[in-house]
Design an enzyme around this catalytic site. Structure first.
Site, PDB file in Angstrom:
ATOM      1  N   ASP A  67       0.815  -1.203   0.114  1.00 22.15           N
ATOM      2  CA  ASP A  67      -0.034   0.131  -0.016  1.00 22.15           C
ATOM      3  C   ASP A  67       0.929   1.208  -0.004  1.00 22.15           C
ATOM      4  O   ASP A  67       2.178   1.201   0.163  1.00 22.15           O
ATOM      5  CB  ASP A  67      -0.953  -0.082   1.325  1.00 22.15           C
ATOM      6  CG  ASP A  67      -0.367  -0.463   2.574  1.00 22.15           C
ATOM      7  OD1 ASP A  67       0.930  -0.374   2.566  1.00 22.15           O
ATOM      8  OD2 ASP A  67      -1.019  -0.634   3.595  1.00 22.15           O
ATOM      9  N   ASN A 136      -8.088  -2.690  14.232  1.00 26.37           N
ATOM     10  CA  ASN A 136      -9.413  -3.085  13.680  1.00 26.37           C
ATOM     11  C   ASN A 136      -9.379  -4.407  12.965  1.00 26.37           C
ATOM     12  O   ASN A 136     -10.459  -4.604  12.328  1.00 26.37           O
ATOM     13  CB  ASN A 136      -9.940  -2.042  13.462  1.00 26.37           C
ATOM     14  CG  ASN A 136      -9.333  -1.431  12.011  1.00 26.37           C
ATOM     15  OD1 ASN A 136      -8.365  -2.299  11.503  1.00 26.37           O
ATOM     16  ND2 ASN A 136      -9.941  -0.336  11.609  1.00 26.37           N
ATOM     17  N   HIS A 138      -7.536  -4.401  10.179  1.00 16.36           N
ATOM     18  CA  HIS A 138      -7.275  -4.401   8.706  1.00 16.36           C
ATOM     19  C   HIS A 138      -5.941  -4.983   8.107  1.00 16.36           C
ATOM     20  O   HIS A 138      -5.248  -5.075   8.967  1.00 16.36           O
ATOM     21  CB  HIS A 138      -7.205  -2.631   8.411  1.00 16.36           C
ATOM     22  CG  HIS A 138      -6.108  -2.051   8.917  1.00 16.36           C
ATOM     23  ND1 HIS A 138      -6.208  -1.024   9.600  1.00 16.36           N
ATOM     24  CD2 HIS A 138      -4.998  -2.046   8.514  1.00 16.36           C
ATOM     25  CE1 HIS A 138      -5.136  -0.500   9.882  1.00 16.36           C
ATOM     26  NE2 HIS A 138      -4.296  -1.118   9.141  1.00 16.36           N
ATOM     27  N   GLU A 143      -9.856  -1.769   5.270  1.00 13.17           N
ATOM     28  CA  GLU A 143     -10.516  -1.281   6.423  1.00 13.17           C
ATOM     29  C   GLU A 143     -12.039  -2.271   6.604  1.00 13.17           C
ATOM     30  O   GLU A 143     -12.258  -3.030   5.716  1.00 13.17           O
ATOM     31  CB  GLU A 143     -11.074  -0.100   6.288  1.00 13.17           C
ATOM     32  CG  GLU A 143      -9.766   0.989   6.254  1.00 13.17           C
ATOM     33  CD  GLU A 143      -9.093   1.161   7.692  1.00 13.17           C
ATOM     34  OE1 GLU A 143      -9.207   0.335   8.497  1.00 13.17           O
ATOM     35  OE2 GLU A 143      -8.389   2.038   7.963  1.00 13.17           O
TER      36      GLU A 143
HETATM   37  C1  GLP Z   1      -0.784   0.305   8.693  1.00 14.56           C
HETATM   38  C2  GLP Z   1      -0.413  -0.354   7.232  1.00 14.56           C
HETATM   39  C3  GLP Z   1      -0.537  -1.837   7.456  1.00 14.56           C
HETATM   40  C4  GLP Z   1       0.261  -2.370   8.835  1.00 14.56           C
HETATM   41  C5  GLP Z   1      -0.653  -1.539   9.891  1.00 14.56           C
HETATM   42  C6  GLP Z   1      -0.125  -1.953  11.266  1.00 14.56           C
HETATM   43  O1  GLP Z   1      -1.898   0.683   8.821  1.00 14.56           O
HETATM   44  N1  GLP Z   1      -0.954   0.174   6.212  1.00 14.56           N
HETATM   45  O2  GLP Z   1       0.013  -2.619   6.362  1.00 14.56           O
HETATM   46  O3  GLP Z   1      -0.038  -3.776   8.711  1.00 14.56           O
HETATM   47  O4  GLP Z   1      -0.511  -0.312   9.499  1.00 14.56           O
HETATM   48  O5  GLP Z   1       1.176  -1.384  11.678  1.00 14.56           O
HETATM   49  P1  GLP Z   1       1.939  -1.432  12.740  1.00 14.56           P
HETATM   50  O6  GLP Z   1       3.148  -2.752  12.377  1.00 14.56           O
HETATM   51  O7  GLP Z   1       2.701  -0.180  13.078  1.00 14.56           O
HETATM   52  O8  GLP Z   1       1.069  -1.723  13.931  1.00 14.56           O
END
Ligand code: GLP
Length: 252
Positions: A67, A136, A138, A143
């Site tokens: 992403d 949540n 995702h 989402e």
């Molecule tokens: C973001 C990214 C996701 C990632 C998520 C969790 O929203 N787009 O790909 O998995 O955050 O991030 P973290 O590893 O910082 O908790």
């Protein structure tokens, strides 16, 4: 879904890197789907350490990232382009032309999404997809409520996700409101999925994902991973702290 329990974030990085390195050794031309966020950072550190120490080469590896924020340039310190360059790419011998990340500044975002899916097809699909998970549930930026039939598409980020990611920005207003993300369909087409989960703030999401009575449901996008037959989760003790004891016995 296979679950590997590790002690902490550091061990999670070591275990994930070990699996990725052995995968690349067997498939030097692998297409790796990569993720951003805090969770994969220790994994990337271990990959760099191994590359320097043991010379594991990425010269033939191709990467596609999950992403990117809409509206941030490649050089914006909060863009995922920047993150990947700093956290991994500039430290290994991967070729620039083999690195692919959606362009958040594309004039026609719809077109950019379609082209990204075509590109993945042209590369022959993703061999190993690394994933993190949002609080949540995702995955990527899919989402709650997202259709599992989506390919790469644009999403409106939820306030919860923007708040969670605000820690990387000066304030919440600076966090983009949209992102381009591989869809659940794109993710599920990967041949192998490696989900990394660390920390207490992910414990609720993990207890939902690993609940034996779990339901595959659009309001919890990570539940779609139960539809895939080759998923490994590496999670640390904190992330598993709310998984009920009966399930924990199954994990040990
Ligand atoms: C973001 C990214 C996701 C990632 C998520 C969790 O929203 N787009 O790909 O998995 O955050 O991030 P973290 O590893 O910082 O908790």
């Amino acid at each position: 879904m296979k679950v590997i329990q590790v002690k902490n974030h550091h061990d999670l990085g070591k275990k994930a890197a070990e699996m990725i390195i052995s995968f690349i050794k067997k498939n030097p031309k692998a297409v790796l789907g990569l993720a951003t966020g805090s969770t994969p950072k220790t994994t990337y550190k271990e990959l760099i350490r191994d590359h320097i120490k043991n010379g594991t080469s990425y010269r033939q590896v191709r990467t596609v990232n999950l992403d990117e924020y809409v509206g941030l340039s490649e050089n914006h310190p909060n863009s995922y382009h920047f993150f990947m360059r700093e956290e991994l790419f500039k430290h290994i011998d991967i070729l620039q032309e083999n690195i692919h990340i959606p362009n958040g500044l594309a004039e026609n975002i719809g077109d950019e999404c379609r082209k990204y899916d075509q590109l993945i097809q042209t590369l022959g699909g993703v061999d190993l997809q690394l994933l993190g998970i949002g609080r949540n549930g995702h995955i990527g930026f899919n989402e709650p409520g997202t259709s599992f039939e989506n390919g790469t598409h644009v999403v409106d980020l939820t306030l919860d996700t923007r708040k969670a990611n605000a820690r990387f920005f000066t304030n919440l207003d600076e966090v983009p409101t949209q992102a381009i993300t591989m869809g659940i369909k794109t993710i599920l087409e990967s041949r192998f999925i490696l989900l990394l989960v660390s920390g207490r703030e992910k414990a609720e999401a993990m207890s939902r994902l690993l609940n034996p009575n779990h339901k595959v449901s659009h309001d919890f996008p990570a539940s779609s991973l139960h539809l895939h037959d080759n998923v490994t989760v590496i999670a640390d003790t904190d992330a598993l702290s709310m998984v009920y004891s009966i399930e924990r016995r199954a994990l040990s």
